[in-house]
Design an enzyme around this catalytic site. Structure first.
Site, PDB file in Angstrom:
ATOM      1  N   LYS A  54       0.832  -1.255   0.111  1.00  0.00           N
ATOM      2  CA  LYS A  54       0.061   0.042   0.049  1.00  0.00           C
ATOM      3  C   LYS A  54       0.908   1.226   0.120  1.00  0.00           C
ATOM      4  CE  LYS A  54      -3.835  -2.312   2.281  1.00  0.00           C
ATOM      5  NZ  LYS A  54      -4.519  -2.740   3.253  1.00  0.00           N
ATOM      6  N   GLN A  98      -4.824  -1.861   9.401  1.00  0.00           N
ATOM      7  CA  GLN A  98      -4.764  -3.066   8.472  1.00  0.00           C
ATOM      8  C   GLN A  98      -5.355  -4.097   9.725  1.00  0.00           C
ATOM      9  OE1 GLN A  98      -3.839  -3.386   5.398  1.00  0.00           O
ATOM     10  NE2 GLN A  98      -4.013  -5.812   5.470  1.00  0.00           N
ATOM     11  N   ASP A 121     -11.347   2.560   3.548  1.00  0.00           N
ATOM     12  CA  ASP A 121     -11.612   0.953   3.415  1.00  0.00           C
ATOM     13  C   ASP A 121     -13.169   0.968   3.313  1.00  0.00           C
ATOM     14  OD1 ASP A 121      -9.476  -0.956   3.580  1.00  0.00           O
ATOM     15  OD2 ASP A 121      -9.092  -0.500   5.643  1.00  0.00           O
TER      16      ASP A 121
END
Ligand code: GUN
Length: 285
Positions: A54, A98, A121
């Site tokens: 990422k 994460q 997200d």
């Protein structure tokens, strides 16, 4: 029977990323530098790889990235207070923590703490609600990546029977909603579904997100179906593979996504897109 056309996630994600890079350039000219904060708690090797990728992708498209690597024994309050601090920072547009988190941490509370405008997200219940009613700013990255692939190939879900296997909050559920939004008739199958093949055989578009190698065999699919394989598994030789018996399904399907090089590269591209959207929204652009 012909051979299915491969839906190439590397090509399609490169296009998304190139559009994102152009937008970043434009934003920078207006004095806005999009910035994504990535939080990793603990040392899960897969998560370390995802987080590194990422960050690399951010660099590639010109997005600034901040990384916070916290020890596995980080306390809930410490993580929450970091997120609150990032929520307040004007120079941070997106926040990603994460998953999975170490088991002593409460994932739900962590996700709920990320402010909806920075939740790239789209895991926060507020954003999930927006997806449900079809007016979301951010779409969850993996399902959004699948929709982007279908769009690129000129495949509409309208009037089609779409069968999604898997009901996770990250993939299965939002995937079903996006296909419904695109006017598909959607069936969601899962671990408690009886006679899975009865459903898969009826699918014009089949999306599998289970994590079980060779779950989908050629006899389970409809002639000329579109096959989207979201999973990343390893076979006994350690080679990456999805849920679909690719070699045998290839001759029967009309389109198929390979693993690797299918849905995988799309997820991260959509994350970059969401980060730019966040920066634009926060600056009223
Ligand atoms: N873990 C597995 N997939 C994801 C994802 O899309 N976002 C985050 N934050 N964690 C994940």
């Amino acid at each position: 029977m012909g051979t299915a056309k491969l839906i190439d996630g590397k090509v399609i994600s490169a296009k998304v990323l190139s559009d994102v890079a152009d937008e970043v350039k434009d934003l920078k000219q207006r004095g806005v530098e999009p910035c994504l904060a990535v939080i990793l708690v603990g040392e899960d090797p897969a998560s370390q790889v995802y987080v590194r990728n990422k960050k690399l992708k951010c660099e590639q498209v010109g997005i600034r990235s901040l990384s916070y690597t916290l020890p596995a024994d980080t306390k809930q309050e410490e993580l929450i207070s970091l997120i609150k601090e990032l929520n307040e920072r004007k120079d941070v547009n997106g926040i990603l923590c994460q998953l999975p988190l170490p088991s002593h941490l409460n994932e739900k509370d962590v996700i709920n703490t990320i402010s909806a405008e920075k939740d790239v997200d789209a895991f926060n219940p507020e954003n999930v609600g927006h997806i449900m009613i079809g007016d979301a700013s951010f779409l969850p990255c993996t399902p959004a990546g699948v929709m982007e692939m279908l769009k690129y190939e000129g495949i509409s879900a309208a009037g089609k029977h779409c069968v999604v296997i898997g009901r996770s909050n990250i993939v299965g559920k939002p995937m079903a909603l996006l296909l419904l939004q695109d006017n598909g008739t959607v069936t969601v199958c899962h671990s408690r579904t009886k006679n899975l093949a009865e459903y898969t055989k009826e699918a014009d578009i089949l999306v599998s997100a289970v994590g079980k190698r060779n779950l989908i065999t050629a006899d389970m699919i409809k002639e000329e179906a579109v096959i989207i394989d979201v999973s990343i598994n390893r076979n006994e030789d350690g080679k990456l593979c999805g849920d679909v018996d690719f070699d045998n399904v290839l001759d029967k399907a009309s389109y198929i996504t390979p693993v690797p090089g299918g849905v995988g590269p799309m997820t991260i591209a959509m994350l970059m897109k969401n980060t730019v959207t966040a920066a634009k929204n926060q600056n009223n652009i």
